[in-house]
Motif scaffolding. Structure first.
Motif, PDB file in Angstrom:
ATOM      1  N   VAL A   1      41.330  46.592  32.298  1.00 34.35           N
ATOM      2  CA  VAL A   1      40.339  46.884  33.347  1.00 34.35           C
ATOM      3  C   VAL A   1      40.583  45.992  34.566  1.00 34.35           C
ATOM      4  O   VAL A   1      40.527  46.451  35.713  1.00 34.35           O
ATOM      5  N   VAL A   2      40.883  44.719  34.315  1.00 33.65           N
ATOM      6  CA  VAL A   2      41.167  43.776  35.410  1.00 33.65           C
ATOM      7  C   VAL A   2      42.421  44.198  36.169  1.00 33.65           C
ATOM      8  O   VAL A   2      42.451  44.194  37.406  1.00 33.65           O
ATOM      9  N   ASP A   3      43.450  44.606  35.442  1.00 38.09           N
ATOM     10  CA  ASP A   3      44.720  45.017  36.077  1.00 38.09           C
ATOM     11  C   ASP A   3      44.545  46.246  36.961  1.00 38.09           C
ATOM     12  O   ASP A   3      45.339  46.480  37.879  1.00 38.09           O
ATOM     13  N   ALA A   4      43.520  47.043  36.662  1.00 42.35           N
ATOM     14  CA  ALA A   4      43.249  48.232  37.487  1.00 42.35           C
ATOM     15  C   ALA A   4      42.473  47.889  38.760  1.00 42.35           C
ATOM     16  O   ALA A   4      42.121  48.782  39.537  1.00 42.35           O
ATOM     17  N   GLY A   5      42.190  46.591  38.959  1.00 44.80           N
ATOM     18  CA  GLY A   5      41.520  46.149  40.187  1.00 44.80           C
ATOM     19  C   GLY A   5      40.013  46.244  40.163  1.00 44.80           C
ATOM     20  O   GLY A   5      39.355  46.258  41.218  1.00 44.80           O
ATOM     21  N   ALA A   6      39.430  46.279  38.958  1.00 45.28           N
ATOM     22  CA  ALA A   6      37.982  46.489  38.852  1.00 45.28           C
ATOM     23  C   ALA A   6      37.165  45.318  39.401  1.00 45.28           C
ATOM     24  O   ALA A   6      36.102  45.530  39.999  1.00 45.28           O
ATOM     25  N   ILE A   7      37.642  44.080  39.187  1.00 45.19           N
ATOM     26  CA  ILE A   7      36.817  42.911  39.532  1.00 45.19           C
ATOM     27  C   ILE A   7      36.435  42.903  41.009  1.00 45.19           C
ATOM     28  O   ILE A   7      35.276  42.671  41.367  1.00 45.19           O
ATOM     29  N   ALA A   8      37.404  43.175  41.874  1.00 44.18           N
ATOM     30  CA  ALA A   8      37.126  43.119  43.316  1.00 44.18           C
ATOM     31  C   ALA A   8      36.047  44.121  43.705  1.00 44.18           C
ATOM     32  O   ALA A   8      35.142  43.812  44.499  1.00 44.18           O
ATOM     33  N   HIS A   9      36.124  45.327  43.136  1.00 44.39           N
ATOM     34  CA  HIS A   9      35.134  46.355  43.469  1.00 44.39           C
ATOM     35  C   HIS A   9      33.765  46.014  42.880  1.00 44.39           C
ATOM     36  O   HIS A   9      32.733  46.238  43.523  1.00 44.39           O
ATOM     37  N   LEU A  10      33.745  45.484  41.667  1.00 48.74           N
ATOM     38  CA  LEU A  10      32.478  45.078  41.054  1.00 48.74           C
ATOM     39  C   LEU A  10      31.832  43.945  41.842  1.00 48.74           C
ATOM     40  O   LEU A  10      30.610  43.938  42.063  1.00 48.74           O
ATOM     41  N   ALA A  11      32.657  42.985  42.264  1.00 47.20           N
ATOM     42  CA  ALA A  11      32.132  41.816  42.992  1.00 47.20           C
ATOM     43  C   ALA A  11      31.471  42.224  44.310  1.00 47.20           C
ATOM     44  O   ALA A  11      30.513  41.583  44.759  1.00 47.20           O
ATOM     45  N   GLN A  12      31.966  43.298  44.914  1.00 48.24           N
ATOM     46  CA  GLN A  12      31.390  43.742  46.195  1.00 48.24           C
ATOM     47  C   GLN A  12      29.997  44.347  46.023  1.00 48.24           C
ATOM     48  O   GLN A  12      29.264  44.520  46.997  1.00 48.24           O
ATOM     49  N   MET A  13      29.639  44.666  44.779  1.00 52.99           N
ATOM     50  CA  MET A  13      28.364  45.354  44.541  1.00 52.99           C
ATOM     51  C   MET A  13      27.264  44.446  44.004  1.00 52.99           C
ATOM     52  O   MET A  13      26.170  44.918  43.711  1.00 52.99           O
ATOM     53  N   ILE A  14      27.545  43.133  43.894  1.00 49.05           N
ATOM     54  CA  ILE A  14      26.551  42.259  43.257  1.00 49.05           C
ATOM     55  C   ILE A  14      25.307  42.062  44.120  1.00 49.05           C
ATOM     56  O   ILE A  14      24.258  41.654  43.614  1.00 49.05           O
TER      57      ILE A  14
END
Length: 507
Positions: A205-218
């Protein structure tokens, strides 16, 4: 009979079928009706209506099946046994968006109940068909497919792995970028369900770039989205130092700390859980949370919440303290100990008490200063009480015993030690007496207080085995006082004095 009259017969038949399937779908929303419908033989009827020539009837039949399967696992098993799944999966690629949503609803309703039912969906090619639906233009179809995939993935690592291998993760990450809020929520939830099992899945999931998109929604205004975002970040962080570091590097903190005061209790709890998962990984990550004001915010959070909401916060303080004595002191200086004492007195659930006791133990076991911070808020008698209370669970008793022993071995605060002399069982008593044997030789005021408060008298009453460690500690204590004082407080000495008085002849 005219052509119009003949056509009316068919139209009436179609209206009847539609009325039947709509009525069944409405009835299926209530649990008390579902079993009656099943007994009446509704499954084969709905199965045949899914093959109807009219698309709206097919769709409504699928909706009715989904609602029935959603009610309980026995009805979901009945859907599988009826042989409906192969037809559903095959038709997912062929029908319109309304049918696809209804078919995905059935697959979700079946899969959610158990790993075995999820495996049935997988076995008929359900995962591949659902992943294809994630590529649809219609956001409603994507949402239904993502939800069904989440219900499959949440059960165990092997089912999650199948979802990943079908290519779902990159498409779910793309769903996070869609404007529809409900689709964002379901995508984040499904990614969370995939991440939670093992580090390898979280890494995918991390390799698919999920963290950056999740972080923008906090900082989103949508509470339900924030719940899922913080849940997903927690599930990523919990597996390893490197994954937790990647979450932190996305600048989630200190921005996330604001949400500890969010009106939505699930958002608050998930932020606290994220902080717990990050700090437990390493001293460096704990220090980072401390440096951005996380400790004081968490202690405020514990004061403002109760029950299960407190649990991740209580454990977070324990994990910070567990790393080293300076971090434990940081918790103490932020007034963490009085807050944990309050949690211990207010909470009634055994597992929350056990977690609180564990965190207190982590805070107090380093040095006399740490132990004094715990002892000075009268926590040692409370730990002893929980340990000897027959109503305490085994886990709570074990954690209370361990915390008490570890803190006692560092505690030199005499006023806190002395009350424990009177109630402690022998396996705890020896640690208390040991500490007195260390403190009293060095402190004349403590020796005087020990005599006047009855501590020396109590020590003389202890029945220790000759040659035992406990007897050695008692001997060490006795050597701190004049022999006549020790004799005076020894049990039976008053009888000796009375005998001497009887035999005494005045001059």
């Amino acid at each position: 009979m005219s052509q119009r009259q003949i056509i009316q017969v068919f139209e009436q038949y179609q209206k009847s079928r539609m009325h039947f399937v709509q009525t069944v779908a409405d009835l299926a929303t209530r649990p008390q009706n579902a079993e009656i419908l099943h007994i009446a033989g509704v499954m084969p009827m709905l199965h045949s209506l899914m093959l109807d020539t009219v698309p709206s009837i097919q769709q409504m039949a699928a909706v009715a099946l989904g609602r029935l399967a959603d009610q309980n696992d026995s009805l979901a098993e009945a859907v599988v046994k009826e042989g409906i799944l192969p037809q559903l999966v095959q038709s997912l690629a062929l029908h319109n968006r309304f049918y696809k949503k209804a078919a995905a609803l059935v697959l979700r309703a079946v899969a959610k109940h158990s790993p075995e039912l999820s495996q049935a969906v997988v076995g008929f090619g359900g995962v591949d068909a659902l992943v294809l639906c994630l590529e649809e233009f219609d956001p409603g179809v994507k949402e239904a497919a993502a939800w069904a995939l989440g219900c499959i993935a949440r059960h165990n690592a092997s089912l999650s792995q199948l979802v990943v291998e079908a290519g779902a993760v990159p498409l779910l990450v793309l769903c996070l970028l869609e404007p529809e809020m409900s689709l964002k929520r379901i995508a984040a939830s499904t990614l969370s369900d995939i991440c939670k099992h093992i580090p390898e899945l979280a890494q995918t999931v991390v390799d698919a770039g999920a963290i950056a998109h999740l972080a923008q929604m906090i900082l989103s205004r949508d509470a339900k989205l924030k719940r899922q975002v913080f849940s997903a970040l927690s599930q990523i962080s919990k597996h390893s130092v490197s994954l937790a570091e990647m979450v932190v590097e996305a600048e989630v903190f200190p921005a996330a700390l604001v949400s500890l005061k969010d009106p939505d209790e699930y958002v608050r709890k998930n932020v606290a859980t994220l902080m717990r998962e990050v700090v437990k990984q390493s001293p460096e990550l704990s220090q980072l949370i401390v440096n951005c004001g996380g400790l004081s915010k968490m202690i405020d959070y514990l004061g403002e919440n109760h029950g299960p909401l407190r649990l991740p916060g209580i454990m977070m303080l324990g994990y910070v303290a567990a790393h080293n004595e300076s971090l434990a002191m940081a918790v103490i200086l932020c007034k963490g100990v009085p807050q944990l004492a309050l949690c211990l007195s207010e909470e009634t659930e055994q597992h929350i008490k056990a977690a609180t006791v564990w965190s207190i133990g982590q805070l107090g076991h380093y040095t006399p200063e740490h132990a004094k911070a715990v002892a000075s808020v009268n926590l040692l008698p409370k730990l002893l009480e929980l340990y000897i209370d027959a109503r305490s669970s085994e886990d709570l008793q074990a954690k209370s015993k361990k915390a008490l022993k570890n803190i006692l071995q560092k505690c030199t605060h005499v006023p806190a030690l002395e009350p424990l002399l009177y109630n402690a069982p022998s396996n705890i008593l020896k640690h208390i007496v040991c500490q007195f044997s260390k403190v009293l030789p060095q402190d004349s005021k403590a020796r005087r207080l020990f005599v006047t408060s009855g501590g020396l008298k109590k020590v003389q009453e202890i029945d220790a085995e000759p040659g035992s460690a406990l007897q050695e500690y008692i001997n060490a204590i006795n050597s701190c006082f004049p022999e006549e004082i020790v004799r005076y407080y020894t049990p039976g000495y008053s009888e000796v004095l009375l005998q001497r008085l009887e035999s005494f002849q005045p001059a």
